[in-house]
Motif scaffolding. Structure first.
Motif, PDB file in Angstrom:
ATOM      1  N   CYS A  21       0.805  -1.262  -0.196  1.00 52.64           N
ATOM      2  CA  CYS A  21      -0.054   0.169  -0.246  1.00 52.64           C
ATOM      3  C   CYS A  21       0.876   1.611   0.186  1.00 52.64           C
ATOM      4  CB  CYS A  21      -0.920   0.072   1.229  1.00 52.64           C
ATOM      5  SG  CYS A  21      -2.188   1.215   1.099  1.00 52.64           S
ATOM      6  N   ALA A  22       0.968   2.221  -1.234  1.00 47.73           N
ATOM      7  CA  ALA A  22       1.071   4.037  -1.560  1.00 47.73           C
ATOM      8  C   ALA A  22       0.552   4.333   0.182  1.00 47.73           C
ATOM      9  CB  ALA A  22       1.459   4.375  -2.055  1.00 47.73           C
ATOM     10  N   SER A  23       2.039   4.901   0.878  1.00 48.75           N
ATOM     11  CA  SER A  23       1.952   5.936   1.355  1.00 48.75           C
ATOM     12  C   SER A  23       2.674   7.289   0.932  1.00 48.75           C
ATOM     13  CB  SER A  23       3.004   5.628   3.034  1.00 48.75           C
ATOM     14  OG  SER A  23       2.755   7.016   3.504  1.00 48.75           O
ATOM     15  N   GLY A  24       1.432   8.411   0.260  1.00 46.65           N
ATOM     16  CA  GLY A  24       2.070   9.207   0.028  1.00 46.65           C
ATOM     17  C   GLY A  24       2.371   8.659  -1.944  1.00 46.65           C
ATOM     18  N   ARG A  25       2.325   9.171  -2.957  1.00 44.85           N
ATOM     19  CA  ARG A  25       2.917   9.075  -4.210  1.00 44.85           C
ATOM     20  C   ARG A  25       3.753   7.917  -4.015  1.00 44.85           C
ATOM     21  NH1 ARG A  25      -0.419  10.460  -8.084  1.00 44.85           N
ATOM     22  NH2 ARG A  25       0.731  10.576  -9.837  1.00 44.85           N
ATOM     23  N   ALA A  26       3.653   7.172  -4.814  1.00 44.40           N
ATOM     24  CA  ALA A  26       4.685   6.287  -5.027  1.00 44.40           C
ATOM     25  C   ALA A  26       4.631   5.608  -6.509  1.00 44.40           C
ATOM     26  CB  ALA A  26       4.925   4.841  -4.628  1.00 44.40           C
ATOM     27  N   ARG A  27       6.437   5.478  -7.287  1.00 38.27           N
ATOM     28  CA  ARG A  27       6.337   4.455  -8.292  1.00 38.27           C
ATOM     29  C   ARG A  27       7.535   3.691  -8.117  1.00 38.27           C
ATOM     30  NH1 ARG A  27       8.291   8.846 -12.930  1.00 38.27           N
ATOM     31  NH2 ARG A  27       6.301   8.518 -12.917  1.00 38.27           N
ATOM     32  N   ILE A  28       6.899   1.962  -8.671  1.00 38.78           N
ATOM     33  CA  ILE A  28       7.973   0.697  -8.329  1.00 38.78           C
ATOM     34  C   ILE A  28       8.122   0.175  -9.549  1.00 38.78           C
ATOM     35  CG2 ILE A  28       6.796  -1.603  -8.050  1.00 38.78           C
ATOM     36  CD1 ILE A  28       4.649  -0.693  -6.151  1.00 38.78           C
ATOM     37  N   LEU A  29       9.454   0.186 -10.142  1.00 41.23           N
ATOM     38  CA  LEU A  29       9.630  -0.260 -11.436  1.00 41.23           C
ATOM     39  C   LEU A  29       9.918  -1.864 -11.562  1.00 41.23           C
ATOM     40  CD1 LEU A  29      12.820   2.845 -12.358  1.00 41.23           C
ATOM     41  CD2 LEU A  29      10.051   1.898 -13.264  1.00 41.23           C
ATOM     42  N   VAL A  30       9.066  -2.566 -11.481  1.00 39.60           N
ATOM     43  CA  VAL A  30       9.582  -4.294 -11.840  1.00 39.60           C
ATOM     44  C   VAL A  30      10.566  -4.418 -13.134  1.00 39.60           C
ATOM     45  CG1 VAL A  30       8.072  -6.192 -11.801  1.00 39.60           C
ATOM     46  CG2 VAL A  30       6.977  -4.391 -11.070  1.00 39.60           C
ATOM     47  N   GLN A  31      10.979  -5.532 -12.108  1.00 40.45           N
ATOM     48  CA  GLN A  31      12.106  -5.617 -13.592  1.00 40.45           C
ATOM     49  C   GLN A  31      12.500  -7.015 -14.050  1.00 40.45           C
ATOM     50  OE1 GLN A  31      15.172  -3.530 -14.870  1.00 40.45           O
ATOM     51  NE2 GLN A  31      14.436  -1.966 -12.911  1.00 40.45           N
ATOM     52  N   ASN A  32      11.529  -7.845 -13.291  1.00 36.23           N
ATOM     53  CA  ASN A  32      11.221  -9.176 -14.073  1.00 36.23           C
ATOM     54  C   ASN A  32      10.203 -10.197 -13.391  1.00 36.23           C
ATOM     55  OD1 ASN A  32      11.204  -9.124 -10.964  1.00 36.23           O
ATOM     56  ND2 ASN A  32      12.135 -11.564 -10.395  1.00 36.23           N
ATOM     57  N   ARG A  33      10.041 -10.927 -14.354  1.00 37.71           N
ATOM     58  CA  ARG A  33       8.613 -11.143 -14.097  1.00 37.71           C
ATOM     59  C   ARG A  33       7.890 -11.737 -13.026  1.00 37.71           C
ATOM     60  NH1 ARG A  33       4.833 -12.693 -17.866  1.00 37.71           N
ATOM     61  NH2 ARG A  33       3.710 -14.053 -18.035  1.00 37.71           N
ATOM     62  N   VAL A  34       6.755 -10.866 -13.023  1.00 39.20           N
ATOM     63  CA  VAL A  34       6.294 -11.466 -11.254  1.00 39.20           C
ATOM     64  C   VAL A  34       4.104 -11.011 -11.378  1.00 39.20           C
ATOM     65  CG1 VAL A  34       7.709 -10.181  -9.808  1.00 39.20           C
ATOM     66  CG2 VAL A  34       6.350  -9.055 -10.551  1.00 39.20           C
ATOM     67  N   THR A  35       3.325 -11.785 -10.809  1.00 38.15           N
ATOM     68  CA  THR A  35       2.050 -11.331 -10.251  1.00 38.15           C
ATOM     69  C   THR A  35       1.982 -10.382  -9.997  1.00 38.15           C
ATOM     70  OG1 THR A  35       1.745 -12.776  -8.641  1.00 38.15           O
ATOM     71  CG2 THR A  35       1.546 -13.740 -10.552  1.00 38.15           C
ATOM     72  N   ILE A  36       1.101  -9.321 -10.931  1.00 40.68           N
ATOM     73  CA  ILE A  36       0.876  -8.166 -10.154  1.00 40.68           C
ATOM     74  C   ILE A  36      -0.845  -7.436 -10.593  1.00 40.68           C
ATOM     75  CG2 ILE A  36       1.401  -5.331 -10.258  1.00 40.68           C
ATOM     76  CD1 ILE A  36       3.890  -6.078 -11.603  1.00 40.68           C
ATOM     77  N   LEU A  37      -1.399  -7.030  -9.751  1.00 43.75           N
ATOM     78  CA  LEU A  37      -2.953  -6.963  -9.806  1.00 43.75           C
ATOM     79  C   LEU A  37      -2.839  -5.382  -9.230  1.00 43.75           C
ATOM     80  CD1 LEU A  37      -5.560  -9.753  -8.924  1.00 43.75           C
ATOM     81  CD2 LEU A  37      -4.644  -8.760 -10.836  1.00 43.75           C
ATOM     82  N   ARG A  38      -3.332  -4.152  -9.358  1.00 41.59           N
ATOM     83  CA  ARG A  38      -3.563  -2.910  -8.748  1.00 41.59           C
ATOM     84  C   ARG A  38      -4.904  -3.456  -8.308  1.00 41.59           C
ATOM     85  NH1 ARG A  38      -0.623   2.111 -11.183  1.00 41.59           N
ATOM     86  NH2 ARG A  38      -2.348   2.603 -10.430  1.00 41.59           N
ATOM     87  N   GLY A  39      -5.292  -2.218  -7.166  1.00 35.13           N
ATOM     88  CA  GLY A  39      -5.998  -2.301  -6.531  1.00 35.13           C
ATOM     89  C   GLY A  39      -7.436  -2.571  -7.041  1.00 35.13           C
ATOM     90  N   THR A  40      -8.014  -1.635  -7.904  1.00 36.85           N
ATOM     91  CA  THR A  40      -8.950  -1.763  -8.597  1.00 36.85           C
ATOM     92  C   THR A  40      -9.006  -2.996  -9.895  1.00 36.85           C
ATOM     93  OG1 THR A  40      -7.769  -1.091 -11.076  1.00 36.85           O
ATOM     94  CG2 THR A  40      -8.567   0.967  -9.207  1.00 36.85           C
ATOM     95  N   GLU A  41      -8.056  -4.244  -9.583  1.00 43.01           N
ATOM     96  CA  GLU A  41      -8.271  -5.369  -9.918  1.00 43.01           C
ATOM     97  C   GLU A  41      -8.217  -5.958  -8.978  1.00 43.01           C
ATOM     98  OE1 GLU A  41      -4.936  -5.109 -14.127  1.00 43.01           O
ATOM     99  OE2 GLU A  41      -4.838  -5.781 -11.884  1.00 43.01           O
ATOM    100  N   ILE A  42      -8.293  -5.979  -7.858  1.00 43.89           N
ATOM    101  CA  ILE A  42      -7.937  -7.070  -6.444  1.00 43.89           C
ATOM    102  C   ILE A  42      -9.716  -6.837  -6.581  1.00 43.89           C
ATOM    103  CG2 ILE A  42      -8.263  -7.438  -4.286  1.00 43.89           C
ATOM    104  CD1 ILE A  42      -4.988  -5.671  -4.756  1.00 43.89           C
ATOM    105  N   MET A  43     -10.096  -7.987  -6.106  1.00 39.29           N
ATOM    106  CA  MET A  43     -11.684  -8.566  -5.686  1.00 39.29           C
ATOM    107  C   MET A  43     -12.067  -9.396  -5.113  1.00 39.29           C
ATOM    108  SD  MET A  43     -15.039 -11.090  -7.706  1.00 39.29           S
ATOM    109  CE  MET A  43     -15.264  -9.457  -9.283  1.00 39.29           C
TER     110      MET A  43
END
Length: 137
Positions: A21-43
């Motif tokens: 969870c971001a505390s303030g604005r945040a930028r994440i750079l992902v360098q390899n293959r991972v499973t990612i879901l943003r908050g709006t995609e999470i049910m």
């Protein structure tokens, strides 16, 4: 090339099962293959209240935890129920796309198709509620 994810204050993202969870604005750079879901995609489980939403939730779990065979089994049984229930051409086309993604194990793309099915289902439910309200009046 890295995947860049920009998060707003308080926005969450799931990365390989970890909820961040971001505390303030945040930028994440992902360098390899991972499973990612943003908050709006999470049910959340309690949001899986209709057949299409239950299918979305099962696909989401199959994507997040690919080693758990039970999630893929859930996806298949829920898919079969929806395919037999939805009769519209638009829904059948979406079901065809979904079957392709399921067959290749691409559950992330399957989530996008599930969102199409949720929209289709919501339209049916709205029409049913409208017809029921008109009949009661």
């Amino acid at each position: 090339m890295a995947l860049r994810i920009d998060l707003r204050d308080g926005e969450s993202v799931v990365v390989n099962g970890a909820v961040l969870c971001a505390s303030g604005r945040a930028r994440i750079l992902v360098q390899n293959r991972v499973t990612i879901l943003r908050g709006t995609e999470i049910m959340l489980p309690e949001q899986a209240t209709t057949p299409a939403r239950r299918l979305y939730f099962a696909c989401m779990m199959a994507y997040l935890e690919p080693e758990v065979e039970a999630y893929r089994d859930d996806v298949l049984s829920l898919y079969e129920a929806i395919f037999d229930t939805f009769v519209g051409e638009e829904a059948k086309l979406s079901c065809g796309k979904l079957a392709t993604f399921m067959a290749t194990g691409d559950f992330f793309r399957a989530l996008g198709v599930c969102r199409e099915l949720i929209e289709y289902e919501d339209g049916i439910l709205e029409r049913m509620e409208s017809a029921g309200a008109q009949a009661a009046a």
